[in-house]
Design an enzyme around this catalytic site. Sequence first.
Site, PDB file in Angstrom:
ATOM      1  N   ASP A  34       0.852  -1.193   0.000  1.00 19.94           N
ATOM      2  CA  ASP A  34       0.000   0.000   0.000  1.00 19.94           C
ATOM      3  C   ASP A  34       0.886   1.240   0.000  1.00 19.94           C
ATOM      4  O   ASP A  34       2.013   1.222   0.500  1.00 19.94           O
ATOM      5  CB  ASP A  34      -0.931   0.021   1.219  1.00 19.94           C
ATOM      6  CG  ASP A  34      -2.182   0.875   0.978  1.00 19.94           C
ATOM      7  OD1 ASP A  34      -3.255   0.284   0.704  1.00 19.94           O
ATOM      8  OD2 ASP A  34      -2.087   2.119   1.044  1.00 19.94           O
ATOM      9  N   VAL A  58       2.174   2.145  -6.468  1.00 15.52           N
ATOM     10  CA  VAL A  58       2.174   1.300  -7.671  1.00 15.52           C
ATOM     11  C   VAL A  58       2.444   2.090  -8.955  1.00 15.52           C
ATOM     12  O   VAL A  58       2.693   1.485 -10.000  1.00 15.52           O
ATOM     13  CB  VAL A  58       0.861   0.492  -7.812  1.00 15.52           C
ATOM     14  CG1 VAL A  58       0.695  -0.492  -6.678  1.00 15.52           C
ATOM     15  CG2 VAL A  58      -0.358   1.415  -7.952  1.00 15.52           C
ATOM     16  N   TYR A 149     -12.281   7.874 -14.429  1.00 15.69           N
ATOM     17  CA  TYR A 149     -12.471   6.598 -13.732  1.00 15.69           C
ATOM     18  C   TYR A 149     -13.011   5.525 -14.686  1.00 15.69           C
ATOM     19  O   TYR A 149     -12.520   4.395 -14.714  1.00 15.69           O
ATOM     20  CB  TYR A 149     -13.415   6.802 -12.543  1.00 15.69           C
ATOM     21  CG  TYR A 149     -13.469   5.620 -11.597  1.00 15.69           C
ATOM     22  CD1 TYR A 149     -12.427   5.367 -10.707  1.00 15.69           C
ATOM     23  CD2 TYR A 149     -14.550   4.748 -11.602  1.00 15.69           C
ATOM     24  CE1 TYR A 149     -12.469   4.281  -9.844  1.00 15.69           C
ATOM     25  CE2 TYR A 149     -14.606   3.665 -10.738  1.00 15.69           C
ATOM     26  CZ  TYR A 149     -13.565   3.441  -9.859  1.00 15.69           C
ATOM     27  OH  TYR A 149     -13.609   2.359  -9.012  1.00 15.69           O
TER      28      TYR A 149
HETATM   29  N1  LIG Z   1     -15.705   0.589  -3.472  1.00 19.27           N
HETATM   30  C1  LIG Z   1     -16.344   0.432  -4.622  1.00 19.27           C
HETATM   31  O1  LIG Z   1     -17.559   0.598  -4.714  1.00 19.27           O
HETATM   32  C2  LIG Z   1     -15.583  -0.003  -5.849  1.00 19.27           C
HETATM   33  C3  LIG Z   1     -16.324  -0.355  -6.991  1.00 19.27           C
HETATM   34  C4  LIG Z   1     -15.658  -0.772  -8.135  1.00 19.27           C
HETATM   35  C5  LIG Z   1     -14.278  -0.829  -8.140  1.00 19.27           C
HETATM   36  N2  LIG Z   1     -13.580  -0.460  -7.026  1.00 19.27           N
HETATM   37  C6  LIG Z   1     -12.128  -0.546  -7.101  1.00 19.27           C
HETATM   38  O2  LIG Z   1     -11.668  -1.423  -6.085  1.00 19.27           O
HETATM   39  C7  LIG Z   1     -10.360  -1.018  -5.685  1.00 19.27           C
HETATM   40  C8  LIG Z   1     -10.327  -0.810  -4.180  1.00 19.27           C
HETATM   41  O3  LIG Z   1     -11.278   0.163  -3.847  1.00 19.27           O
HETATM   42  P1  LIG Z   1     -11.749   0.443  -2.335  1.00 19.27           P
HETATM   43  O4  LIG Z   1     -13.135   0.922  -2.421  1.00 19.27           O
HETATM   44  O5  LIG Z   1     -11.410  -0.719  -1.482  1.00 19.27           O
HETATM   45  O6  LIG Z   1     -10.805   1.700  -2.011  1.00 19.27           O
HETATM   46  P2  LIG Z   1     -10.166   2.223  -0.619  1.00 19.27           P
HETATM   47  O7  LIG Z   1      -9.941   3.688  -0.822  1.00 19.27           O
HETATM   48  O8  LIG Z   1     -10.990   1.760   0.552  1.00 19.27           O
HETATM   49  O9  LIG Z   1      -8.769   1.461  -0.594  1.00 19.27           O
HETATM   50  C9  LIG Z   1      -7.812   1.674  -1.619  1.00 19.27           C
HETATM   51  C10 LIG Z   1      -6.416   1.420  -1.069  1.00 19.27           C
HETATM   52  O10 LIG Z   1      -5.491   1.640  -2.151  1.00 19.27           O
HETATM   53  C11 LIG Z   1      -4.388   2.392  -1.653  1.00 19.27           C
HETATM   54  N3  LIG Z   1      -3.773   3.125  -2.774  1.00 19.27           N
HETATM   55  C12 LIG Z   1      -4.279   4.191  -3.445  1.00 19.27           C
HETATM   56  N4  LIG Z   1      -3.418   4.601  -4.387  1.00 19.27           N
HETATM   57  C13 LIG Z   1      -2.323   3.777  -4.312  1.00 19.27           C
HETATM   58  C14 LIG Z   1      -1.097   3.704  -5.011  1.00 19.27           C
HETATM   59  N5  LIG Z   1      -0.788   4.574  -5.971  1.00 19.27           N
HETATM   60  N6  LIG Z   1      -0.218   2.723  -4.668  1.00 19.27           N
HETATM   61  C15 LIG Z   1      -0.513   1.840  -3.675  1.00 19.27           C
HETATM   62  N7  LIG Z   1      -1.651   1.870  -2.971  1.00 19.27           N
HETATM   63  C16 LIG Z   1      -2.554   2.831  -3.285  1.00 19.27           C
HETATM   64  C17 LIG Z   1      -4.981   3.308  -0.595  1.00 19.27           C
HETATM   65  O11 LIG Z   1      -3.987   3.774   0.310  1.00 19.27           O
HETATM   66  C18 LIG Z   1      -6.025   2.401   0.059  1.00 19.27           C
HETATM   67  O12 LIG Z   1      -5.493   1.676   1.158  1.00 19.27           O
HETATM   68  C19 LIG Z   1     -10.040   0.237  -6.488  1.00 19.27           C
HETATM   69  O13 LIG Z   1      -9.317  -0.125  -7.647  1.00 19.27           O
HETATM   70  C20 LIG Z   1     -11.402   0.768  -6.861  1.00 19.27           C
HETATM   71  O14 LIG Z   1     -11.366   1.575  -8.006  1.00 19.27           O
HETATM   72  C21 LIG Z   1     -14.199  -0.058  -5.884  1.00 19.27           C
END
Ligand SMILES: NC(=O)c1ccc[n+]([C@@H]2O[C@H](COP(=O)([O-])OP(=O)(O)OC[C@H]3O[C@@H](n4cnc5c(N)ncnc54)[C@H](O)[C@@H]3O)[C@@H](O)[C@H]2O)c1
Length: 255
Positions: A34, A58, A149
Amino acid sequence: MTAPVALVTGAADGIGWATARAFADAGYRVVLADLRAEAAAARARDLGPEHIGVGCNVTVEADVVAMLEQVRRDCGRLDAVVNNAGIGSPHLPTTDQRLDEFERVLHTHLSGTFLVSREARKLMAAQGGAMVNISSIAGLGGLPRRNAYGAAKAGIAAMTRSLACEWAAAGIRVNAVAPGYVETALVQKLAADGSIDAAKLRRRIPMGRLGRPEEIAAVILFLCSPAASYVTGAILCVDGGWMAFADAGDAASEA
Ligand SMILES: NC(=O)c1ccc[n+]([C@@H]2O[C@H](COP(=O)([O-])OP(=O)(O)OC[C@H]3O[C@@H](n4cnc5c(N)ncnc54)[C@H](O)[C@@H]3O)[C@@H](O)[C@H]2O)c1
């Protein structure tokens, strides 16, 4: 026999954290990566002494190379990779959207998935394995005011298919999940700033509720398991029926 190893990016919170827990419960040694190094380390400690927390952005090539080098050194193998790290984008009319913000969202999702996949492939070469990328319903249908997005998540679907075809012969399966709305910090932030209306969303979802991070994690684990041994290049919706609905009005109703 040594335990299989899973790498999960964005593992400090939300879907990534739920996924790390699912892999640990299934007997994997988990590398939790992370942006927030301290949070990743704390989550790894929560899982147990064999698990590893790594600080890694990343989008930074040197970070990703160093992280995979650490996996090679400390674990000696890599069986499953989950490209989960991601960020949301501000919901604004296109005419108000800024180029730097557009590029930041694309860079995080696309460059991040590309870099981690490329470096992980080198370590997986010997024994094959499975990768799961996180797309979204936003990449499969049109969500107004979310250009960056949606484009990023559509790009992840395209990369999933191309990597699946390129690496199939090497025994590496590459799939994606496309979650609908899942209750995580990312979605809570959008609800808090008024970008989304949770009650309205629930009515648009045939199952009448948002998803839980554990429900996405379970499908990711399945895609990495032998039960999915003939599945590659798939984009699997985990969305409570969102993408299936094409009628007018509310989707959630009494049976
Ligand atoms: N929550 C939703 O409804 C949803 C729906 C569809 C897709 N997603 C996708 O699922 C994934 C996770 O989403 P989430 O809701 O759990 O988000 P979240 O914000 O709860 O967690 C995301 C994590 O990624 C880390 N992060 C962000 N940028 C980073 C980077 N450059 N390098 C390393 N770590 C990084 C953050 O520190 C965080 O811990 C994402 O790709 C998001 O786009 C989420």
